[in-house]
Design an enzyme around this catalytic site. Structure first.
Site, short mmCIF file in Angstrom:
data_model
loop_
_atom_site.label_atom_id
_atom_site.label_comp_id
_atom_site.label_asym_id
_atom_site.label_seq_id
_atom_site.Cartn_x
_atom_site.Cartn_y
_atom_site.Cartn_z
N SER B 130 82.43 0.87 66.40
CA SER B 130 82.94 -0.33 65.42
C SER B 130 84.34 0.05 64.62
O SER B 130 85.00 0.67 65.39
CB SER B 130 81.62 -0.62 64.81
OG SER B 130 81.79 -1.97 64.22
N ASP B 285 79.31 -8.09 73.29
CA ASP B 285 79.78 -7.82 72.12
C ASP B 285 80.59 -8.93 71.69
O ASP B 285 81.60 -9.30 72.16
CB ASP B 285 80.44 -6.63 71.81
CG ASP B 285 80.95 -6.15 70.39
OD1 ASP B 285 81.04 -7.06 69.59
OD2 ASP B 285 81.06 -5.14 70.32
N HIS B 314 76.75 -6.07 70.07
CA HIS B 314 77.59 -5.01 69.12
C HIS B 314 76.65 -4.02 68.99
O HIS B 314 77.04 -2.98 69.24
CB HIS B 314 78.03 -5.79 68.02
CG HIS B 314 78.88 -4.59 67.41
ND1 HIS B 314 80.40 -3.95 67.56
CD2 HIS B 314 78.99 -3.96 66.10
CE1 HIS B 314 80.71 -3.19 66.87
NE2 HIS B 314 79.91 -3.26 65.79
#
Lengths: 338, 338
Positions: B130, B285, B314
């Protein structure tokens, strides 16, 4: 077109959850003329926060919903501010005390208008976007004998858990504003509405829509201009916080399986739909993804799934671009011609 | 493992946006031992709101990041509450006055730790989830001579407009709470943090994750239990509103093209990455969709795109399920073995 409308008195309207909405009214508008044998009516319900005039992009000369041919009835949802709503209901059922309304209730109210007021025994079709699609499915389950054809677009017959989560964010954004004050506000909780708008912005259009900056085609000069000009403007355009929360409850609790007789069985309710259906999810709709409708259509005996291609996401069904509008209109023409 | 950490003094740290963070510190932890020729170090930065111990699921005996073999450095991002942050910086740069930190700054601070403190001239690799992936890309652009291999997962080298919109909702949720008080609060604006949690909930996991109720596998008994127990708990677990907003700014403004020398050219910066790369987006995601990474990889001369399959969205990269963890670990093993 003018924003005039008629109101139909529902009387003391008992709701599925138990409350009675006394002196309830349904606000509606019609386009075209009802023919002598009352055989040309189409019902086209509104969507989350939508008002009848916000449905008009799909009605017009040369379109499937041509007023020269069909009598198009657009009933405003209970809770939308025109029909009985938190914002216009007197105490004690005013504001945050407005009772919970299901899609079943919504359609029962619309049925009263259609059957009792207009004396229509059979509709040509029902169609609608988003929560309007949910009402479309509900019509087919509640009144199968009256509904030979349906075209729900960008919506579902049961609200998915992911969709419920998205709506939790909208709800949290509104109610986190101290000005919301448990719904007993003097003025709209503007900051909460603007926050809700920003929550909605990420869901209403797809990732690819933003990547391609298609908001520019809609007349917005930057991302921030789109967030303020379109989204915040949308939520501040006469929309009331309690109304939004009332409709949000309806949406979160959407399930045709809760129609009396089905005992919560969503699949059985779908299987009961005899109407010929074209179900139109949008390819990149982030809260009504096509796979959810593929699932629902699999239980419907007379339904076709047809995906609206492209990157406009949920707002493919919002009348915002000519291509998607043409796609929906073409499907509707095909369904009506069949 | 214990939550102990070391701090590295950054001194008066001048930021890309102009401010100087005086007496700045970088909090970090290491796993394993640095070998004599300082050739076994991997940098594994933290993610949005993450702390070093929340990276530990990818480190361990028998895993790619085995402390018996590698010296794994986990630097906490500036803004995360351990390194210099709004919550721990004295006036005048405290709280909402904390200066804006870019990914370029983050990585420059980490480079000081790696090069000046540990005397490392070349890393084995950089990896991260991320915002950690964004730092991974940034390492490869800022210090190409030091970074032969990278494995960014569930992240991007430039933050997309849609991702910016999602983050606008998180920001709006926090700041709409009157208790936020422009960032000059005495106590955390809990309601805003809980609202932010509900915003995040819809994005963190995919539609299909919720459809399949996979939160049950994580030990949550209902959707609401997941929203409160996992999501609200997550945001209330020592996380500070100003810190969250500081990191959010970093994220929204992510772009390797803003590295000095590239003049904002994201594609040129990607093209400059000489490191061997395996880029791992997750199939579903919702804010780092695979197509965005397909685009980024297309400019990188030595990169492979490999999609993490499945429905965890995600959080495929969050260490929440063994299958996705094994997929990431296997890719990392492959990269390190090459």
């Amino acid at each position: 077109m003018p924003r005039e409308y008629q109101t139909f008195p529902l009387g003391d309207f008992e709701l599925q959850q138990g409350a009675t909405l006394r002196g309830a009214v349904l606000a509606y508008t019609t386009y075209g003329a009802l023919n002598d044998d009352r055989s040309n009516a189409v019902v086209y319900p509104t969507w989350y926060s939508g008002r009848h005039w916000e449905n008009e992009w799909l009605i017009g000369e040369g379109m499937a919903l041509d007023p020269a041919r069909y009598f198009v009835i657009v009933p405003n949802m209970l809770g939308n501010g025109l029909s009985s709503s938190p914002s216009n209901t007197p105490p004690p059922y005013d504001g945050p005390s407005f009772p919970r309304v299901t899609f079943y209730d919504q359609v029962r109210a619309q049925h009263a208008l259609v059957a009792d007021h207009f004396g229509i025994e059979k509709l040509v079709a029902v169609t609608g976007w988003s929560m309007g699609a949910a009402q479309t499915f509900q019509w087919a389950v509640s009144y199968p004998e009256m509904v030979p054809k349906i075209l729900p677009f960008c919506g579902s017959a049961r609200t998915s858990e992911h969709n419920i989560v998205f709506l939790e964010a909208v709800k949290a954004a509104i109610t986190t504003d101290a000005a919301y004050s448990g719904g007993r506000y003097e003025r709209q909780p503007d900051q909460g509405l603007r926050a809700a708008a920003r929550v909605y912005a990420g869901w209403g259009f797809s990732q690819a829509f933003y990547w391609q900056q298609l908001y520019r085609e809609m007349g917005y000069s930057s991302l921030e201009d789109f967030l303020v000009g379109f989204w915040e403007g949308f939520f501040l355009d006469g929309r009331d916080a309690n109304n939004l929360l009332a409709m949000l409850w309806t949406w979160q609790n959407g399930n045709v399986g809760n129609t009396p007789g089905f005992g919560g069985d969503h699949e059985a309710a779908l299987a009961s739909i005899t109407a010929q259906a074209i179900v139109l999810p949008a390819e990149k709709d982030l809260y009504f993804p096509p796979e959810d409708e593929e699932y629902e259509v699999s239980f419907m005996p007379n339904a076709e799934l047809r995906v609206i291609p492209g990157v406009w996401g949920h707002f493919a069904g919002g009348g915002e671009n000519a291509t998607d509008t043409a796609f929906i209109d073409a499907a509707l023409k095909e369904l009506l011609a069949d």
